[in-house]
Design an enzyme around this catalytic site. Structure first.
Site, mmCIF file in Angstrom:
data_model
loop_
_atom_site.group_PDB
_atom_site.id
_atom_site.type_symbol
_atom_site.label_atom_id
_atom_site.label_comp_id
_atom_site.label_asym_id
_atom_site.label_seq_id
_atom_site.Cartn_x
_atom_site.Cartn_y
_atom_site.Cartn_z
ATOM 1 N N GLY A 13 6.978 -44.749 -11.368
ATOM 2 C CA GLY A 13 7.973 -45.812 -11.257
ATOM 3 C C GLY A 13 7.763 -46.618 -9.993
ATOM 4 C CG ASP A 108 6.189 -35.211 -9.429
ATOM 5 O OD1 ASP A 108 6.335 -36.385 -9.832
ATOM 6 O OD2 ASP A 108 6.908 -34.284 -9.815
ATOM 7 C CB THR A 133 8.855 -40.862 -5.267
ATOM 8 O OG1 THR A 133 10.112 -40.734 -5.952
ATOM 9 C CG2 THR A 133 8.744 -39.739 -4.258
ATOM 10 C CB ILE A 134 13.081 -44.554 -4.299
ATOM 11 C CG1 ILE A 134 13.528 -44.239 -5.722
ATOM 12 C CG2 ILE A 134 12.326 -45.861 -4.226
ATOM 13 C CD1 ILE A 134 14.519 -45.253 -6.289
ATOM 14 C CG ASP A 135 13.306 -39.705 -7.058
ATOM 15 O OD1 ASP A 135 14.010 -40.722 -7.036
ATOM 16 O OD2 ASP A 135 12.859 -39.205 -8.111
ATOM 17 C CG MET A 179 17.038 -43.851 -9.920
ATOM 18 S SD MET A 179 15.561 -44.896 -10.001
ATOM 19 C CE MET A 179 15.804 -45.628 -11.626
ATOM 20 C CD GLU A 238 17.904 -40.233 -11.950
ATOM 21 O OE1 GLU A 238 18.425 -41.084 -12.698
ATOM 22 O OE2 GLU A 238 16.705 -40.226 -11.651
ATOM 23 C CE1 TYR A 298 14.903 -48.148 -14.379
ATOM 24 C CE2 TYR A 298 17.217 -47.978 -14.955
ATOM 25 C CZ TYR A 298 15.914 -47.588 -15.141
ATOM 26 O OH TYR A 298 15.603 -46.627 -16.070
#
Length: 432
Positions: A13, A108, A133-135, A179, A238, A298
């Site tokens: 993403g 990942d 990743t923004i995670d 997210m 989430e 998003y």
């Protein structure tokens, strides 16, 4: 004989800073005399053996793209590891493009694909991976963020800040779903920085049922009411969806999954599930409140990077290009304490799952305990203080005994706060 080309692709993403990596890697490669190709839409075309979606990249093309979000070469979740034939197609397409070095940008799943591609090439193809990743959940050394996280948190805080004003103005609650497929870094980072009423992350609720999350949120609303406030903002990761049993979420049974087998969490509408369950709980108590569920993610993924991520990702792109040009391969590109540190693919893979390890929030850390202490939610102290318990019971239209019976279980696993004085040894100041 002319040297082989360097190719760059982005998978998974979007995250703020992808273009910065592309630009810096391209500039460094071109200055070293290499031709550079941008592979459109990740592995999507490569695994079909298609070589027509490769775009030459030059310094002129990329010298100013670091200001912008998104990806100038696109992005996709195509998975070359699903079938050995797909890996073979990708390697064959790269040979036809005369690519000898590949820089992948992703999370990942893309790291795993890069690892398998390097293995399958038998040393023919050098591959390095830039973690994105923004995670913020890739297993990098502590305090080393994944790029894009800081920008996503920054934009998320602005959104939550505005929702907090709206909540107070209109006397309502917002349940903001942030997210974070596995870990709660983004939800906690946004909630703590913004001063949201509370933040709920999967790390705190391992093994819990949906009812525990519902009661935690309902309890927070009642506690807020006991203080005379009918508004608030809760930030939920989430990833809470993935720790709940399927029996609690019927929608999980037939939900669509992505190319890597992960649940498409956006298909579940977790915010509405939680909203309706909390409203039902409060209605049974005769408490009426307005709750609005809002997903954010998003809006964050393709934002223009803040200066932190612009600088960070340009450094990562430079290091990726220079390392692979100098003969490096099969490694994750990281910057630790200001120094380049490659991490071999073999070291970042979980030997049990065969995939990259996930970095979770440490709920025993001082940083998390500070966040928890500032959250307005039911805590053990509320049940130990008879006056506080009476106020809570009144807000819920219950007797103190009934309130305890209904809600005390939500604090059963609350970790005690450790004394900073007793648990920490002061570190000496460095001699300069």
């Amino acid at each position: 004989m002319a040297q082989k080309k360097i190719a760059i692709l982005a998978g998974g993403g979007p995250a703020p800073g992808i273009n910065s990596v592309i630009g810096a890697a391209t500039i460094r490669s071109c200055l070293s005399g290499f031709e550079v190709l941008g592979l459109q839409e990740g592995f999507r075309w490569l695994i079909q053996g298609d070589t027509t979606h490769a775009t030459p990249l030059t310094i002129a093309d990329t010298s100013r793209i670091h200001f912008r979000g998104g990806s100038t070469i696109g992005i996709a979740r195509a998975n070359p590891t699903k079938d050995p034939k797909l890996l073979a197609n990708a390697l064959d397409a790269l040979r036809k493009l005369d690519v000898g070095k590949l820089i992948t940008i992703g999370g990942d799943d893309t790291a795993f694909s890069a690892h398998k591609l390097a293995e399958a090439s038998g040393g023919e193809l050098a591959v390095v991976h830039v973690p994105k990743t923004i995670d913020n959940d890739l297993d990098l050394p502590y305090e080393t963020p994944t790029f894009g996280y800081q920008t996503a948190r920054h934009i998320g805080v602005e959104i939550v800040k505005n929702l907090m004003v709206d909540a107070r103005t209109t006397t309502r609650w917002y349940f903001v779903i942030a997210m974070g497929r596995k870990a709660g870094h983004l939800a906690l980072g946004i909630g703590k920085a913004a001063g949201a009423t509370l933040s709920l992350i999967p790390e705190e609720f391992q093994g819990a049922r949906l009812s525990t999350i519902v009661d935690t949120l309902a309890g927070a609303i009642l506690k807020r009411l006991s203080y005379g406030r009918g508004d608030g903002v809760a930030v939920l990761a989430e990833g809470l969806v993935e720790i709940l049993p399927e029996s609690d979420l019927a929608e999980l049974a037939n939900v669509e999954r992505d190319e890597h087998g992960h649940i498409r969490i956006a298909e579940i509408n977790f915010g509405d599930i939680i909203k309706h369950a909390v409203e039902k709980k409060l209605k049974e108590l005769g408490v009426k409140t307005t709750i609005v569920a809002k997903n954010i993610g998003y809006e964050l993924r393709c934002a223009d990077p803040i200066p932190f991520d612009m600088e960070y990702t340009r450094d990562l792109g430079y290091c990726a290009a220079r390392y692979i040009i100098e003969g490096g391969t099969s490694a994750l590109v990281t910057l630790q304490n200001g120094h380049f540190r490659p991490i071999p693919f073999a070291q970042i893979m979980d030997p049990t799952t065969g995939r990259m390890r996930v970095r979770m929030v440490d709920v025993d850390s001082t940083r998390y305990r500070i966040a928890h202490s500032y959250m307005l939610r039911l805590k053990k102290e509320d049940f130990a203080d008879e006056a506080a318990l009476a106020k809570l019971a009144t807000a819920a239209n219950l007797t103190p005994t009934k309130f305890r019976e209904m809600f005390e279980q939500v604090v059963a696993n609350e970790r005690p706060l450790r004394s900073l004085r007793d648990s920490l040894t002061p570190s000496p100041m460095p001699v300069r």
